[in-house]
Scaffold this motif. Structure first.
Motif, PDB file in Angstrom:
ATOM      1  N   LEU A  31       0.834  -1.216   0.000  1.00 60.88           N
ATOM      2  CA  LEU A  31       0.000   0.000   0.000  1.00 60.88           C
ATOM      3  C   LEU A  31       0.863   1.258   0.000  1.00 60.88           C
ATOM      4  O   LEU A  31       0.548   2.244  -0.685  1.00 60.88           O
ATOM      5  N   ALA A  32       1.946   1.226   0.773  1.00 63.77           N
ATOM      6  CA  ALA A  32       2.860   2.376   0.803  1.00 63.77           C
ATOM      7  C   ALA A  32       3.492   2.584  -0.565  1.00 63.77           C
ATOM      8  O   ALA A  32       3.593   3.724  -1.054  1.00 63.77           O
ATOM      9  N   SER A  33       3.915   1.496  -1.211  1.00 62.38           N
ATOM     10  CA  SER A  33       4.516   1.598  -2.540  1.00 62.38           C
ATOM     11  C   SER A  33       3.525   2.163  -3.554  1.00 62.38           C
ATOM     12  O   SER A  33       3.877   3.010  -4.388  1.00 62.38           O
ATOM     13  N   LEU A  34       2.277   1.708  -3.475  1.00 60.68           N
ATOM     14  CA  LEU A  34       1.239   2.198  -4.385  1.00 60.68           C
ATOM     15  C   LEU A  34       0.975   3.691  -4.161  1.00 60.68           C
ATOM     16  O   LEU A  34       0.829   4.464  -5.112  1.00 60.68           O
ATOM     17  N   THR A  35       0.924   4.087  -2.896  1.00 60.61           N
ATOM     18  CA  THR A  35       0.699   5.503  -2.570  1.00 60.61           C
ATOM     19  C   THR A  35       1.830   6.378  -3.092  1.00 60.61           C
ATOM     20  O   THR A  35       1.598   7.463  -3.651  1.00 60.61           O
ATOM     21  N   LEU A  36       3.056   5.905  -2.931  1.00 58.80           N
ATOM     22  CA  LEU A  36       4.211   6.671  -3.408  1.00 58.80           C
ATOM     23  C   LEU A  36       4.205   6.806  -4.924  1.00 58.80           C
ATOM     24  O   LEU A  36       4.593   7.854  -5.466  1.00 58.80           O
ATOM     25  N   GLN A  37       3.743   5.772  -5.622  1.00 61.24           N
ATOM     26  CA  GLN A  37       3.640   5.856  -7.084  1.00 61.24           C
ATOM     27  C   GLN A  37       2.628   6.921  -7.499  1.00 61.24           C
ATOM     28  O   GLN A  37       2.856   7.667  -8.459  1.00 61.24           O
ATOM     29  N   ILE A  38       1.519   6.992  -6.770  1.00 58.71           N
ATOM     30  CA  ILE A  38       0.499   8.013  -7.072  1.00 58.71           C
ATOM     31  C   ILE A  38       1.074   9.411  -6.872  1.00 58.71           C
ATOM     32  O   ILE A  38       0.871  10.318  -7.690  1.00 58.71           O
ATOM     33  N   PHE A 105       4.020  -6.469  -9.736  1.00 60.59           N
ATOM     34  CA  PHE A 105       3.545  -5.091  -9.546  1.00 60.59           C
ATOM     35  C   PHE A 105       4.623  -4.247  -8.868  1.00 60.59           C
ATOM     36  O   PHE A 105       4.752  -3.049  -9.141  1.00 60.59           O
ATOM     37  N   LEU A 106       5.389  -4.879  -7.988  1.00 62.86           N
ATOM     38  CA  LEU A 106       6.511  -4.161  -7.357  1.00 62.86           C
ATOM     39  C   LEU A 106       7.581  -3.836  -8.392  1.00 62.86           C
ATOM     40  O   LEU A 106       8.240  -2.795  -8.322  1.00 62.86           O
ATOM     41  N   LEU A 107       7.741  -4.709  -9.379  1.00 60.80           N
ATOM     42  CA  LEU A 107       8.669  -4.438 -10.479  1.00 60.80           C
ATOM     43  C   LEU A 107       8.175  -3.245 -11.302  1.00 60.80           C
ATOM     44  O   LEU A 107       8.972  -2.395 -11.736  1.00 60.80           O
ATOM     45  N   LEU A 108       6.846  -3.188 -11.498  1.00 64.89           N
ATOM     46  CA  LEU A 108       6.249  -2.017 -12.165  1.00 64.89           C
ATOM     47  C   LEU A 108       6.556  -0.734 -11.398  1.00 64.89           C
ATOM     48  O   LEU A 108       6.892   0.298 -11.982  1.00 64.89           O
ATOM     49  N   HIS A 109       6.439  -0.798 -10.076  1.00 65.45           N
ATOM     50  CA  HIS A 109       6.697   0.379  -9.251  1.00 65.45           C
ATOM     51  C   HIS A 109       8.160   0.790  -9.324  1.00 65.45           C
ATOM     52  O   HIS A 109       8.481   1.985  -9.335  1.00 65.45           O
ATOM     53  N   LEU A 110       9.063  -0.193  -9.398  1.00 65.04           N
ATOM     54  CA  LEU A 110      10.488   0.126  -9.511  1.00 65.04           C
ATOM     55  C   LEU A 110      10.800   0.769 -10.859  1.00 65.04           C
ATOM     56  O   LEU A 110      11.744   1.549 -10.981  1.00 65.04           O
ATOM     57  N   GLY A 111       9.990   0.449 -11.872  1.00 65.06           N
ATOM     58  CA  GLY A 111      10.153   1.099 -13.175  1.00 65.06           C
ATOM     59  C   GLY A 111       9.795   2.563 -13.146  1.00 65.06           C
ATOM     60  O   GLY A 111      10.301   3.356 -13.949  1.00 65.06           O
ATOM     61  N   GLY A 112       8.950   2.949 -12.200  1.00 65.99           N
ATOM     62  CA  GLY A 112       8.602   4.354 -12.012  1.00 65.99           C
ATOM     63  C   GLY A 112       7.665   4.891 -13.076  1.00 65.99           C
ATOM     64  O   GLY A 112       7.501   4.298 -14.153  1.00 65.99           O
ATOM     65  N   PRO A 113       7.049   6.038 -12.814  1.00 66.27           N
ATOM     66  CA  PRO A 113       6.135   6.656 -13.788  1.00 66.27           C
ATOM     67  C   PRO A 113       6.895   7.372 -14.899  1.00 66.27           C
ATOM     68  O   PRO A 113       8.105   7.603 -14.796  1.00 66.27           O
ATOM     69  N   ASP A 114       6.163   7.737 -15.954  1.00 69.27           N
ATOM     70  CA  ASP A 114       6.783   8.462 -17.072  1.00 69.27           C
ATOM     71  C   ASP A 114       7.177   9.879 -16.681  1.00 69.27           C
ATOM     72  O   ASP A 114       8.062  10.472 -17.298  1.00 69.27           O
ATOM     73  N   THR A 115       6.514  10.438 -15.678  1.00 74.97           N
ATOM     74  CA  THR A 115       6.690  11.858 -15.357  1.00 74.97           C
ATOM     75  C   THR A 115       7.965  12.167 -14.581  1.00 74.97           C
ATOM     76  O   THR A 115       8.324  13.329 -14.445  1.00 74.97           O
ATOM     77  N   ILE A 116       8.649  11.156 -14.064  1.00 78.29           N
ATOM     78  CA  ILE A 116       9.900  11.413 -13.349  1.00 78.29           C
ATOM     79  C   ILE A 116      10.784  10.167 -13.376  1.00 78.29           C
ATOM     80  O   ILE A 116      10.376   9.090 -12.952  1.00 78.29           O
ATOM     81  N   THR A 117      11.968  10.323 -13.923  1.00 81.65           N
ATOM     82  CA  THR A 117      12.976   9.263 -13.850  1.00 81.65           C
ATOM     83  C   THR A 117      14.115   9.691 -12.929  1.00 81.65           C
ATOM     84  O   THR A 117      14.687   8.875 -12.218  1.00 81.65           O
TER      85      THR A 117
END
Length: 689
Positions: A31-38, A105-117
């Motif tokens: 949940l923390a990882s998901l929140t941080l991605q948002i 899904f954690l691997l997806l989160h490690l990939g990060g969003p498009d808006t910030i690398t």
């Protein structure tokens, strides 16, 4: 004894809490990882146009925690996978199946969003660390996936598409970081080595003809430059600005990595910008810097390519397939209700974030540039062109404000910070003190017009001069010469930080004295407001961003001057009334120079500024502010051209700086010392008689 002490310390945490954490640690971490991605998705792009400290602190915390939380969660799952053989209960096996499904899904989160690398440019330099992380993290996720495959559930199969999507995202992030590394970016812009015309062969022919008795001369053939057409399809006229900005960025991005430009680059850019109005010129610059921000800090260089578009379709399809398949899966009722809710949350939020990223991509300047070329005639392209959101060029691309820092106000309003000793202990007292006295002022169209007209006029006049870069070294001397003020030239010949402080205090004295003379009238001339804004902005750069100015002892001079101002105000009980204080300062007799009385131990420039202010007051109201505003524009130009490209690109993530816009505008008008190729190849031919 040591063991008993350790046990007592460990037992400070109640057994109930330890048991609850043991049972729910993975769910909390996910949940923390998901929140941080948002948070990263929503604020990653917003920092481009927000200068406030809170957004940088929020994003910095989320950026650092996001990877850490996801890696810890992967570690917890891998540990549970290793312990799997020791558990035989049905509930544990069901939980293991869901854990294996959560892993990609954690691997997806490690990939990060498009808006910030990258949070800062330094993150791009560490792309090899991320490459190593990609190998280890994807390997760990693959191991967990393999361990779960012998099970009887469909979940391991459904996790494969998400794993593919996560691996692609992680690869995109690593590639984006690598491409934005300064050295790699510079190498990608280097042209092939150019030996030039064959001099040896030419001279052999020259010598041979001369030996044969011919009269031989070498005449230069002048090349007529081919002008670039800056017009595009009339149907896409509203997207013209974005397309022109993109084309200009492809050339002038070399400035960010300290490469040189040629005379063709200068001529093509000048011919375009000389025809623009100030608003249009600054709009093009804003769009260019928007492309620069995306290049340095987002996945844009990777995703806005044919391969990037294909991979984006693949990742979206994989995630959507997993969501639909899980929804149709008949085995769902056997899982715990809270675990099911968490799984649905992971799937739905991931899809929503993908859709949000798609919308952002379609509304981006990169897509607008693609549409503006007029070569794509499909239904999808036609739909996008007719969309009002795509036609608008009023998108906010930077903060459009200048931070303000005023020396006299700082001295008048100075109060010790609360909990000062505690702040000093943590070494944050000076940082908080600087931000406490910082204010913001919008950059008006009038100010942009003042700056642009001054540069355009100089660029037009400099075409007939042997040195078109004279403004880069002026620091106000050109404005003083033009306005016939040789007696004030001393104020621009001292060190630059000293000159900034002298003119800053002198501007304030003239500004507040005018208020005093006009009996408190609030009506101000446009030039006085512009001069005050530029003055306070330059002091902000000196105090808060000294790395953007030439090396000097600016902070020593600033602190010494503040000490003298406070002493003067305290002795005369002037701490509260700045207008009267300025009047009292100008009434001090300065017949004997301050340096002669004080020596050079103290670097204060307070009374040097008073001498300058008195001289400016003699010029009359209109001429005085004309001189001051033009001097500040030239000081701004000097600071802009003497700031390294990497410092300009670093400020893009903090809402942008007016100084960066001025720097790029000057380059487009040919006012920069980075035009090192003035004529190109000399084309010579032999004249034989």
């Amino acid at each position: 004894m040591h063991n008993s002490i350790g046990r007592r310390l460990f037992e400070v945490i109640p057994d109930v809490v330890k048991k609850a954490w043991k049972g729910w640690e993975l769910e909390v971490l996910i949940l923390a990882s998901l929140t941080l991605q948002i948070v990263l998705v929503l604020f990653g792009k917003r920092r481009q146009c927000v200068t406030r400290l809170w957004i940088r602190m929020t994003l910095w915390s989320a950026y650092l925690l996001a990877d850490w939380v996801a890696i810890v969660a992967l570690g917890v799952i891998s540990q549970n996978t290793l312990d799997k053989c020791q558990r035989a209960s049905v509930d544990d096996n069901l939980k293991d199946e869901l854990m294996s499904f959560w892993t990609p899904f954690l691997l997806l989160h490690l990939g990060g969003p498009d808006t910030i690398t990258a949070y800062s440019l330094e993150d791009n330099e560490l792309w090899l660390r991320h490459l190593l992380g990609l190998i280890i993290q994807s390997g760990l996720a693959f191991y967990i996936l393999l361990e779960s495959l012998p099970g009887s559930s469909w979940l391991p199969i459904l996790s494969v598409p998400v794993f593919i999507s996560g691996f692609i995202k992680l690869g995109e992030r690593t590639c984006a970081l690598r491409s934005a590394k300064t050295e790699n970016l510079r190498d990608s812009m280097l042209t092939p080595p150019d030996p030039g015309p064959n001099y040896a062969k030419f001279m052999e022919e020259f010598t041979l003809k001369k030996a044969e008795g011919f009269y031989v001369t070498a005449d230069e053939v002048k090349e007529i430059p081919v002008p670039i057409d800056h017009c595009y399809d009339s149907d896409n006229c509203k997207l013209l600005l974005i397309s022109e900005a993109y084309d200009q960025f492809q050339t002038f991005k070399r400035l960010f990595v300290d490469l040189i430009l040629s005379f063709q680059d200068r001529d093509n850019s000048q011919s375009y910008f000389q025809k623009l109005h100030s608003k249009e010129a600054f709009d093009v610059i804003e769009a260019e810097l928007g492309f620069a921000y995306d290049t340095f800090y987002t996945k844009a260089p990777v995703i806005y390519t044919p391969l990037g578009c294909i991979l984006r379709v693949v990742t979206f399809s994989c995630t959507s397939f997993s969501l639909i398949s899980f929804f149709l899966c008949k085995e769902r009722p056997k899982y715990h209700i809270l675990d099911l809710i968490l799984t649905y949350l992971l799937l739905v939020v991931t899809i929503l974030l993908e859709i949000y990223a798609l919308i952002i991509s379609l509304k981006s300047d990169w897509t607008k540039n693609w549409l503006s070329k007029g070569k794509q005639d499909g239904m999808f392209q036609q739909f996008l062109r007719r969309n009002p959101c795509m036609q608008s060029s009023d998108k906010r691309r930077w903060s459009n404000c200048t931070p303000q820092y005023n020396l006299l106000s700082y001295c008048v309003e100075f109060k010790p910070l609360p909990c000062y000793r505690l702040q000093k202990l943590f070494l944050i007292d000076e940082v908080l003190e600087k931000h406490k006295h910082k204010k913001y002022e919008d950059v008006s169209l009038k100010l942009k017009e003042l700056i642009f007209n001054h540069f355009r006029k100089f660029a037009g006049e400099s075409n007939n001069e042997p040195d078109p870069t004279r403004l880069c070294r002026s620091r106000g001397s050109i404005a003083l010469d033009k306005n016939d003020c040789p007696s004030l030239a001393w104020s621009t010949k001292v060190e630059f930080d000293q000159s900034i402080l002298i003119w800053h205090i002198a501007t304030d004295l003239c500004y507040y004295l005018e208020f005093y003379i006009d009996n408190g009238s609030t009506t101000r001339s446009v030039e006085s407001k512009q001069s005050k804004q530029l003055s306070d902005y330059m002091l902000y750069l000196l105090v808060v961003c000294p790395f953007m100015l030439p090396i000097g002892i600016g902070m020593i001079r600033f602190k010494d001057t503040c000490a003298e101002v406070k002493e003067f105000f305290t002795e005369r009980n002037l701490e509260r009334n700045l207008v009267i204080a300025c009047d009292k300062l100008l009434k001090v007799n300065t017949e004997v120079g301050p340096a002669k009385v004080k020596g050079d131990r103290s670097k204060s420039v307070l009374f040097d500024a008073c001498i300058l202010a008195k001289s400016l007051q003699e010029k009359g109201k209109e001429k005085k502010w004309k001189i001051i505003s033009e001097v500040w524009v030239e000081m701004l130009a000097y600071a802009a051209t003497h700031c390294r490209g990497n410092h300009h690109s670093q400020q893009l993530r903090k809402g942008g700086e007016l100084l960066t816009h001025v720097w790029l505008l000057m380059a487009h008008l040919g006012i920069t010392e980075q035009f090192q190729i003035y004529r190109g190849h000399a084309r010579a031919k032999l004249i034989v008689k």
